[in-house]
Design a protein around this motif. Structure first.
Motif, PDB file in Angstrom:
ATOM      1  N   MET B   1       3.863  -4.704  18.508  1.00 35.27           N
ATOM      2  CA  MET B   1       4.314  -4.436  17.368  1.00 35.27           C
ATOM      3  C   MET B   1       3.165  -4.446  16.386  1.00 35.27           C
ATOM      4  SD  MET B   1       7.439  -6.944  17.185  1.00 35.27           S
ATOM      5  CE  MET B   1       9.013  -6.046  17.350  1.00 35.27           C
ATOM      6  N   GLU B   2       3.208  -3.652  15.291  1.00 39.88           N
ATOM      7  CA  GLU B   2       1.994  -3.520  14.523  1.00 39.88           C
ATOM      8  C   GLU B   2       1.402  -4.641  13.500  1.00 39.88           C
ATOM      9  OE1 GLU B   2       5.312  -1.393  11.989  1.00 39.88           O
ATOM     10  OE2 GLU B   2       4.823  -2.034  14.064  1.00 39.88           O
ATOM     11  N   ASP B   3       2.524  -5.716  13.332  1.00 41.11           N
ATOM     12  CA  ASP B   3       1.951  -6.806  12.519  1.00 41.11           C
ATOM     13  C   ASP B   3       1.928  -7.758  13.108  1.00 41.11           C
ATOM     14  OD1 ASP B   3       4.947  -6.683  10.478  1.00 41.11           O
ATOM     15  OD2 ASP B   3       4.734  -6.351  12.484  1.00 41.11           O
ATOM     16  N   HIS B   4       0.954  -8.428  13.615  1.00 44.71           N
ATOM     17  CA  HIS B   4       0.791  -9.588  14.193  1.00 44.71           C
ATOM     18  C   HIS B   4       0.724 -10.861  13.381  1.00 44.71           C
ATOM     19  CE1 HIS B   4       0.814  -7.487  18.116  1.00 44.71           C
ATOM     20  NE2 HIS B   4      -0.400  -6.891  17.737  1.00 44.71           N
ATOM     21  N   HIS B   5       0.066 -10.630  12.259  1.00 43.07           N
ATOM     22  CA  HIS B   5       0.049 -11.839  11.539  1.00 43.07           C
ATOM     23  C   HIS B   5       1.442 -12.247  10.822  1.00 43.07           C
ATOM     24  CE1 HIS B   5      -0.300  -8.404   8.799  1.00 43.07           C
ATOM     25  NE2 HIS B   5      -1.147  -7.699   9.630  1.00 43.07           N
ATOM     26  N   ILE B   6       1.613 -13.656  10.548  1.00 45.15           N
ATOM     27  CA  ILE B   6       2.645 -13.757   9.998  1.00 45.15           C
ATOM     28  C   ILE B   6       2.514 -13.778   8.316  1.00 45.15           C
ATOM     29  CG2 ILE B   6       3.926 -16.296   9.263  1.00 45.15           C
ATOM     30  CD1 ILE B   6       2.743 -16.763  12.492  1.00 45.15           C
ATOM     31  N   GLU B   7       3.594 -13.077   7.974  1.00 45.43           N
ATOM     32  CA  GLU B   7       3.500 -12.536   6.428  1.00 45.43           C
ATOM     33  C   GLU B   7       3.799 -13.579   5.221  1.00 45.43           C
ATOM     34  OE1 GLU B   7       7.311  -9.929   6.870  1.00 45.43           O
ATOM     35  OE2 GLU B   7       6.478 -10.955   8.644  1.00 45.43           O
ATOM     36  N   GLY B   8       3.189 -13.146   4.339  1.00 48.98           N
ATOM     37  CA  GLY B   8       3.343 -13.804   3.230  1.00 48.98           C
ATOM     38  C   GLY B   8       4.304 -13.042   2.298  1.00 48.98           C
ATOM     39  N   LYS B   9       4.986 -13.557   1.482  1.00 49.88           N
ATOM     40  CA  LYS B   9       5.841 -12.817   0.643  1.00 49.88           C
ATOM     41  C   LYS B   9       4.843 -12.044  -0.597  1.00 49.88           C
ATOM     42  CE  LYS B   9      10.714 -13.352   0.883  1.00 49.88           C
ATOM     43  NZ  LYS B   9      10.601 -13.409   2.153  1.00 49.88           N
ATOM     44  N   ASP B  10       4.207 -12.867  -1.059  1.00 47.05           N
ATOM     45  CA  ASP B  10       3.440 -11.859  -2.358  1.00 47.05           C
ATOM     46  C   ASP B  10       2.694 -10.913  -1.805  1.00 47.05           C
ATOM     47  OD1 ASP B  10       0.920 -14.702  -2.532  1.00 47.05           O
ATOM     48  OD2 ASP B  10       1.606 -13.575  -0.864  1.00 47.05           O
ATOM     49  N   SER B  11       2.381 -10.870  -0.526  1.00 44.16           N
ATOM     50  CA  SER B  11       1.434  -9.922  -0.130  1.00 44.16           C
ATOM     51  C   SER B  11       2.115  -8.535  -0.073  1.00 44.16           C
ATOM     52  CB  SER B  11       0.644 -10.274   0.998  1.00 44.16           C
ATOM     53  OG  SER B  11       1.473 -10.156   2.165  1.00 44.16           O
ATOM     54  N   TRP B  12       3.308  -8.459  -0.113  1.00 41.25           N
ATOM     55  CA  TRP B  12       4.099  -7.308   0.275  1.00 41.25           C
ATOM     56  C   TRP B  12       3.655  -6.067  -0.723  1.00 41.25           C
ATOM     57  CZ3 TRP B  12       7.452  -3.509  -1.531  1.00 41.25           C
ATOM     58  CH2 TRP B  12       8.259  -2.935  -0.593  1.00 41.25           C
ATOM     59  N   ILE B  13       3.619  -6.315  -1.952  1.00 43.49           N
ATOM     60  CA  ILE B  13       3.150  -5.359  -2.862  1.00 43.49           C
ATOM     61  C   ILE B  13       1.737  -4.836  -2.642  1.00 43.49           C
ATOM     62  CG2 ILE B  13       3.048  -4.493  -5.321  1.00 43.49           C
ATOM     63  CD1 ILE B  13       5.476  -6.070  -5.992  1.00 43.49           C
ATOM     64  N   LYS B  14       0.994  -5.476  -2.203  1.00 40.62           N
ATOM     65  CA  LYS B  14      -0.443  -5.417  -2.174  1.00 40.62           C
ATOM     66  C   LYS B  14      -0.503  -4.509  -0.874  1.00 40.62           C
ATOM     67  CE  LYS B  14      -3.766  -9.062  -3.462  1.00 40.62           C
ATOM     68  NZ  LYS B  14      -4.271 -10.108  -2.954  1.00 40.62           N
ATOM     69  N   GLY B  16       1.927  -2.766   0.648  1.00 40.26           N
ATOM     70  CA  GLY B  16       2.889  -1.693   0.682  1.00 40.26           C
ATOM     71  C   GLY B  16       2.597  -0.579  -0.454  1.00 40.26           C
ATOM     72  N   TRP B  17       1.691  -0.798  -1.363  1.00 42.32           N
ATOM     73  CA  TRP B  17       1.300   0.135  -2.487  1.00 42.32           C
ATOM     74  C   TRP B  17       1.293   1.465  -2.171  1.00 42.32           C
ATOM     75  CZ3 TRP B  17      -2.883   2.792  -2.691  1.00 42.32           C
ATOM     76  CH2 TRP B  17      -3.873   2.404  -1.713  1.00 42.32           C
ATOM     77  N   TRP B  18       0.719   1.692  -1.207  1.00 40.40           N
ATOM     78  CA  TRP B  18       0.480   3.063  -0.652  1.00 40.40           C
ATOM     79  C   TRP B  18       1.805   3.881  -0.183  1.00 40.40           C
ATOM     80  CZ3 TRP B  18       1.641   3.913   4.270  1.00 40.40           C
ATOM     81  CH2 TRP B  18       1.896   2.531   5.353  1.00 40.40           C
ATOM     82  N   LEU B  19       2.564   2.930   0.505  1.00 43.76           N
ATOM     83  CA  LEU B  19       3.986   3.262   0.787  1.00 43.76           C
ATOM     84  C   LEU B  19       4.622   3.821  -0.464  1.00 43.76           C
ATOM     85  CD1 LEU B  19       5.579   4.174   3.519  1.00 43.76           C
ATOM     86  CD2 LEU B  19       6.364   1.702   3.123  1.00 43.76           C
ATOM     87  N   ILE B  20       4.516   2.894  -1.300  1.00 44.86           N
ATOM     88  CA  ILE B  20       5.585   3.285  -2.668  1.00 44.86           C
ATOM     89  C   ILE B  20       5.027   4.507  -3.199  1.00 44.86           C
ATOM     90  CG2 ILE B  20       5.892   2.509  -4.886  1.00 44.86           C
ATOM     91  CD1 ILE B  20       5.726  -0.510  -3.681  1.00 44.86           C
ATOM     92  N   LEU B  21       3.468   4.541  -3.300  1.00 47.68           N
ATOM     93  CA  LEU B  21       3.176   5.679  -3.891  1.00 47.68           C
ATOM     94  C   LEU B  21       3.555   7.179  -3.176  1.00 47.68           C
ATOM     95  CD1 LEU B  21      -0.763   5.174  -4.801  1.00 47.68           C
ATOM     96  CD2 LEU B  21       1.248   5.825  -6.193  1.00 47.68           C
ATOM     97  N   LEU B  22       3.276   7.175  -1.675  1.00 47.39           N
ATOM     98  CA  LEU B  22       3.815   8.200  -0.841  1.00 47.39           C
ATOM     99  C   LEU B  22       5.395   8.620  -1.515  1.00 47.39           C
ATOM    100  CD1 LEU B  22       2.607   7.495   2.745  1.00 47.39           C
ATOM    101  CD2 LEU B  22       2.388   9.786   1.139  1.00 47.39           C
TER     102      LEU B  22
END
Lengths: 246, 325, 293
Positions: B1-14, B16-22
């Protein structure tokens, strides 16, 4: 009796690997199966977990017959095993590996839309704390040490929340200290989680150190069964095993 | 799986910004692209959907299906026949196409999921060719090698731009659903089966059942891809079901990086646009494609994204070590 | 259905089976030893066919031309095989099989375009060579004698491969390598060398098979895909890497095809796949194959 085998046999062609073994394992016990190489320990294990089908005889779990059930069904009932050759998920993290076991045990694997990581956080962390792997939760399975892989294996097994835990050579290939740690762990789990443990082991110090009951297989047949003292005192056992060539 | 680190909520925009731009860029694309490149973009999106569904089996479950084109083609043919022969409602035709693909996927899957590795690849290939042969030879019903022409979308979607938005929406929603499935307990189980199927079975998982479900899901999304493409292209032909077509998602996945969700999409975009560009000056596209595949296999093991990921990881490790010193 | 129809279908099935054995034996041999499924095997066959056509045209020899062209085409294809093994596959043995499969898939694309560029998209054919121009009568029914040439060639290859695999030192190594690659390495036999020659042999046989199909009038683009799909069926039914399995598989597929045509021509290929699916379900490793690992 939590688990019972009645006159169970397994033949591979002409070879009789397990021969009419009748044995009961009582709840909460730490029960060792010993015997020289080729005595049929692994095959006997495989008959209990469903990896092999018995040629004749019956297997009962909590009084219900499970002789013909496939491995995954037995696992659902509460019988889980660890493998002699460490069998882990090389490219899953320690956390994900234990999570997999819990997802399966709690029957949520057919959930399609909620993130897997939201499930059972407390339980996974609880198990990781218990076996001492919490600090390696996000390390990949194939990059932890051999001893830790054994722990991981145990942790995954605990994730299935078993009632009966089968351990095939749990200290195989471990250093002396690691063996001590695992033995302590097994004892602790048996007490704290109320687990029944059935294990094979070739290291006699481990066997007599933690087993409360010992059964001896020789050439596929059960030749002795009882408390460590009784087994140690048995002449037949001494003849084929303890005092013999090994 | 591509994300091994345990995610924090606030980092989502940080993160995912390129995805939103795309996504924003893809919504603006029709304003800048010529009609030709817009249709190339449509094809890239449709084929990306096919590649994603293929990669659900390949990258996540570890089973290479060489017969996905059959489901793609079945989806296309179902829509084409319902629209031209039965004058069926467009939206219902799309739904029907997905159902047909899923149903055939179920039947084929029952046979295939018992096998592993190269044997799975060959059997899916054989079933794919079988379905192709039936469509190809059943002239009265499918039009044989002429295919079916004059498949039109409803008035609302007649213009290429409108249809582009339709394709884009279907693609985004489908990709999101597949992403959700991959990260769900079911997806986790599928990955675990790839990593160690014996262990997973001893955790209480009935392997064949899960493989079958995954196979049907992949077939359904392939069918959807075919179904939305045919009304855009206005026709369908048996070549949609050939093994050459089945090879495209395989190439795209390996090109982009199979264990990465966006890998096959990137791979398919590179392939489709490269194809459109190369066709501008040579008809010998396959030889270019062949050379490209070999170059990727030899020089970019792990695919474009896999290779990039590895480089980033190496650099991080080096920085880490430097900091330690 | 009368006896003569059945008998003639049976005989054409035998001829087809012989041709399939010619092509599939190379595929199976390569897989057995190298553990690489060569998707491009059919392309080698196609290239062999086109090459032999051009060589035949160039030679302009009435009788010997065909045979000479076939042999030369086989030799050239052996060389092509060496280039492919040496230049490409050798670097991929350590990789996963999907990448190996994709690499051979790339070779298909390249060879297809090469053929398209060099020979164009026309159907080519060579007239049947003497002395196989006429018909042979069997139980009073006529059969093209060229079919017998193919059958004899197929049988010849069976004998040759049987001798090679079971009677020679190389054969011992081939069989050992098919079972346990490490053991052969441990015996001190240079595996890369063995792999190269096996691949060359497979490619040469593919080239030869392509050349001898030219008199059937079917030298054209697309013949590669057609044959490779049937060859997959052959090796999957018989068991990949097994010589007797390939023989049996070729026989079965040939017969199913011949009688399938009789029953419903459009679905002849479909019948083959049905047989293949059934075999795979009952014995996933084929009739004579053995499980992986």
């Amino acid at each position: 009796m939590l688990l019972e085998t009645q006159e169970i046999s397994k033949e591979f062609g002409k070879l009789r690997a397990v021969s009419r073994v009748s044995l009961g394992i009582s709840k909460g016990d730490i029960h060792a199966i010993i015997g020289p190489n080729g005595a049929g320990k692994s095959t006997y294990f495989n008959l209990i977990t469903g990896y092999h089908r018995a040629t004749s005889g019956r297997v009962l779990f909590k009084g219900k017959e499970i002789t013909g059930l496939p491995a995954y069904r037995r696992c659902r009932l509460g019988i889980t095993r660890s493998f002699q050759i460490t069998s882990i998920y090389p490219k899953l993290t320690v956390y994900e590996s234990v999570l997999m076991a819990l997802l399966s045990q709690r029957k949520v694997t057919l959930t399609f839309f909620s993130p897997a990581k939201k499930f059972f956080r407390e339980e996974v962390w609880g198990i990781l704390e218990d076996v001492g792997l919490a600090d390696q939760a996000s390390t990949l399975g194939d990059s932890i040490s051999h001893g830790d892989k054994k722990r991981l294996e145990l942790a995954v097994t605990l994730g299935t929340e078993p009632e009966l835990l089968l351990l095939d050579e749990p200290t195989c290939g471990m250093s002396l200290e690691e063996t001590e740690v695992i033995m302590g762990l097994i004892k602790k789990l048996s007490v704290e989680r109320g687990l029944t443990i059935l294990f094979t082991e070739h290291d006699m110090s481990v066997v007599f150190g933690i087993a409360r009951r010992i059964s001896v297989l020789h050439q596929g047949a059960l030749i002795a069964d009882g408390s460590p003292e009784e087994v140690r005192a048995s002449e037949e056992v001494q003849k084929v095993y303890l005092g013999g060539s090994t | 799986m591509e994300d091994h680190h345990i995610e924090g909520k606030d980092s989502w925009i940080k993160r995912g910004w390129w995805l939103i731009l795309l996504i924003i860029a893809s919504f603006l694309a029709p304003t800048v692209l010529s009609e030709f490149y817009l249709s190339v973009l449509c094809e890239a999106l449709v084929m990306s959907l096919m590649a994603l569904s293929f990669n659900f089996l390949f990258g996540y479950m570890g089973q290479l299906s060489f017969g996905q084109a059959a489901f793609y083609g079945l989806g296309g043919y179902t829509v084409a026949m319902l629209l031209t022969k039965a004058h069926f409602n467009f939206w219902l035709s799309i739904v029907a196409a997905v159902l047909v693909a899923a149903l055939v996927g179920l039947v084929v899957g029952i046979f295939c999921v018992r096998l592993r590795g190269i044997y799975f690849a060959i059997l899916t290939l054989a079933f794919g060719q079988l379905i192709f042969t039936i469509v190809f030879k059943w002239h009265n019903f499918t039009g044989g090698d002429d295919g079916i022409q004059g498949v039109f979308p409803p008035e609302l979607l007649k213009s290429p731009i409108a249809y582009y938005y339709f394709i884009l929406l279907v693609f985004l929603v489908s990709a999101f659903i597949l992403w959700k499935i991959i990260h769900s307990p079911f997806g986790h189980t599928v990955v675990a089966m790839r990593e160690n199927s014996e262990r997973t079975e001893f955790l209480g998982i009935h392997i064949a059942k899960y493989q079958l479900i995954a196979f049907v899901i992949a077939a359904a999304f392939c069918g959807l891809a075919g179904a939305i493409w045919v009304p855009f292209y206005r026709s369908v032909a048996p070549s949609y079901l050939t093994w050459i077509k089945s090879g495209e998602p395989v190439m795209a996945a390996i090109l982009g990086g199979p264990p990465i969700f966006l890998g096959p999409i990137l791979g398919m975009f590179v392939m489709t646009f490269f194809h459109a560009w190369v066709l501008g000056f040579t008809v010998y596209w396959p030889v270019v494609m062949g050379a490209l595949i070999l170059a990727i296999i030899f020089f970019l093991p792990g695919g474009i994204l896999g290779f990039a990921q590895e480089k980033v990881r190496q650099r991080k490790e080096r920085n880490h070590q430097l900091q330690k010193k | 259905m009368s006896f003569d129809v059945l008998f003639s279908q049976f005989m054409s099935g035998i001829a087809r089976g012989a041709l399939l054995f010619l092509v599939a034996s190379g595929l199976s041999l390569t897989f057995g030893v190298l553990r690489v499924l060569n998707f491009a095997h059919g392309s080698l066959y196609m290239l062999g066919a086109f090459l032999s056509y051009s060589i035949w045209k160039f030679l302009l020899m009435p009788v010997l031309g065909f045979y000479l062209a076939a042999v030369i085409a086989a030799l050239i294809m052996g060389g092509v095989g060496m280039i492919i093994e040496f230049g490409l596959l050798r670097r991929l043995y350590a990789r996963g099989w999907p990448e190996q499969l994709l690499a051979t898939y790339a070779i298909i694309l390249i060879i297809t375009d090469l053929v398209k560029w060099a020979w164009g998209g026309e159907f080519l054919s060579i007239p049947r060579p003497r002395p196989f121009t006429g018909a042979v009568f069997l139980f009073g029914f006529p059969f093209p004698s060229y079919n017998f040439f193919i059958i004899i060639l197929g049988l010849g290859l069976v004998v040759f491969l049987w001798w090679l695999v079971y009677k020679t030192r190389l054969g011992d190594i081939i069989r050992a390598a098919a079972q346990d690659r490490e053991m052969v390495s441990a015996l001190g036999i240079p595996i890369p060398w063995l792999f190269t020659w096996i691949f060359v042999l497979g490619a040469a046989i593919a080239g030869l098979s392509g050349a001898v199909t030219a008199p059937f009038g079917s030298v054209a683009l697309g013949m590669d895909i057609e044959i490779i799909i049937e060859c997959f069926a052959v090796v999957v039914i018989g068991g990949m890497g097994s010589l007797p399995g390939t023989l049996l598989g070729a026989f079965i597929v040939g017969q199913v095809y011949a009688f399938g045509i009789l029953f419903k021509p459009e679905l002849a290929l479909a019948f083959i796949f049905m047989v293949m699916a059934v075999v795979l379900i009952i014995r996933p490793w084929g009739i004579f194959g053995r499980p992986e690992r």
